[in-house]
Each structure stands twice: as structure tokens, then as C-alpha cells.
Design an enzyme around this catalytic site. Sequence first.
Site: not given
Length: 321
Positions: A187, A295
Site C-alpha cells: 500500500h 499499490e
Amino acid sequence: MDRANKPKTLPKLSSTPGLPPQPTVTFTDDNSRLRADLPTGESIEVLLYGATVISWKDATGDEKLWLSEAAKLDGSKAVRGGIPLVFPVFGTAPDHPQTKDLPQHGFARTSRWEFLGKSTSESMVGVKLDFGLSSATPGLDPKAAALWPFKFNLIYSVTLNPESLTTSIVATNDDAAAPFDCQVLMHTYLRVKDITAVEITGLASAPYTDKVGPSAPSTKTQPATPPTLTITGETDRVYTPTEDAVTVSEAGQPRFRVTRDNLANVVVWNPWADKAAAMADFKPDDGYKNMVCVEPGAVGGWQAVEGGDAFEGAQTIKLVG
């Protein structure tokens, strides 16, 4: 697992006269995080809670990752910013039997990982840091362990080189009798100067799931023309690109090239003004102007890991331009 006599600074692997300076790894006094520095000036900081990379600076000291001013770094909550690691579920999955009761984004980012050591060599200009989390690790979130009772072993590696940062994961199933499904996502919050000047290439013609809007989630396709994605409002998309790399440019200048290895998806996220203001751990409220999440992950479906097998995936973020 903490060692009673763990040194604050790990010794260099070699002290042979004539060798060039070697990378160093230093722990904070409370052993909650560590920092790696290259002789050329680049550095990273990793919080053992979540094995979360919370800082990546180039040789001039310029920060490349966005970290919320309100991010919790005391192990009380997943970190807002840096590179949190998502495993074994992306978001929530109420219809998936194995992960339906897990908290959002699983437990990897809310467990305390064990530092396994560093590696380098005379031919290696960077440093590789290894972290471990398993079903037997004391730092594993106990609630998650009860909700996902599989025998697993995770090795997460963070490799810093002068012009790049690589994060990779190996997720092994240690129980021959119990296959499990998992999802993985890195992330990554990239720091930018002005989100309105950001252009992302490498997604042209890619199908994606749009998680924003009245009909969300909806399946769409990124146009081939223009070949760039710009961020003009709240954005939350899960792409499945055919290209292995995505480039993030700002004001026409390439800044980051994100290459995926065995990770089929790319999530692009920016909360924009209203959502950013509504999140207590997102500060400043206008911080959305200075970040974009790109991500890499395997989240479009499930990775089935049989007993004794492993899933591996990695991203490399290269500084360009």
C-alpha cells in the site's frame, strides 16, 4: 522476538582494510523501529509494527514517501502512510469463508514483526533487510490468529539501493493438510508536490474496478487515449494492467517507475478533500495534495496456496528523471 542483548547498531559484515564503507543498520532505544543508511546517503526507516516502511530518503535527504502527521507509530493502529503491507485480505471479504471475519486489510500491518537480519556484499551497493511473521510469532495479532487459524510463515524483505527501493514477500503454507487463500498488497504512499500535476502512465487500455461513484463497484476500461491517468477527485481503482511497470510523473517530469513482479494488480488511490478531512489519522486535511497511492498487489482474486507451497510477489520503485 526481541533479543536481550540486541546491539543498537549492527556490526558491519566485514572490516577488511581497503573495503569501501558499508551500509549501517541502527535501532531506536525502544527497539520499535530501525534505520538503514547507505554510505552514499540514502536511508530508510522501518517500524517493526507491521514491518511498515515509514521513510525513504534519497542521497540529498529528500523524502519519497508520504506519512500522515497523525499516523500512529506506537503500535496502536495501522500506520497511515509509508508502505503498509496488506495480507491475507484486501479490504474486507464478507463472502469469502476463510477471511470473512478478518479486519480490513488483514493482520500483517497490525502485527509486530521480527527483524531477521541484514545482508549485503562487496558487490552489492545497497542493503537488504529481512522481517518475519508466522503463526508462531509472539507479535502476531492474537485476534487475527483466532480468526485465521492457518499455519503460515511470511518473509518480507526491504532492499534499499541508491536509486531504488524494493519490497518483496514470500508467504508459505506450513500445513500440508490445510490449503489457504490469500491476497497481498503493498500500500505505497508516494510523496508528490502537487497532485493536480501528476500523470500516471502504464495503465492505458487496462480494465479496472472503480470503487467510487453511485454505481460502485463498477467495471471499466482505462482509455488508450490519452495514455495518462490524472487525479481530479477521489480515486479508488483496482487495475489489471498488461504492462509490468507504471510511471508516475509530475509537471511532465518522470519521478517514480513502479515495476511489479508476480503481482497482477495496481491500486491507485487518493481520498481527495472530503474523505481526507473525514479520516482522523489523515493530517493535514489537505495532505491529499501531496500524495498518491500506487499499490502493486494480487487482489483481483485469490491466491490459493497449497500445503508446503508459497506465494511470492515484489515491487521495485525506481527514482527516474
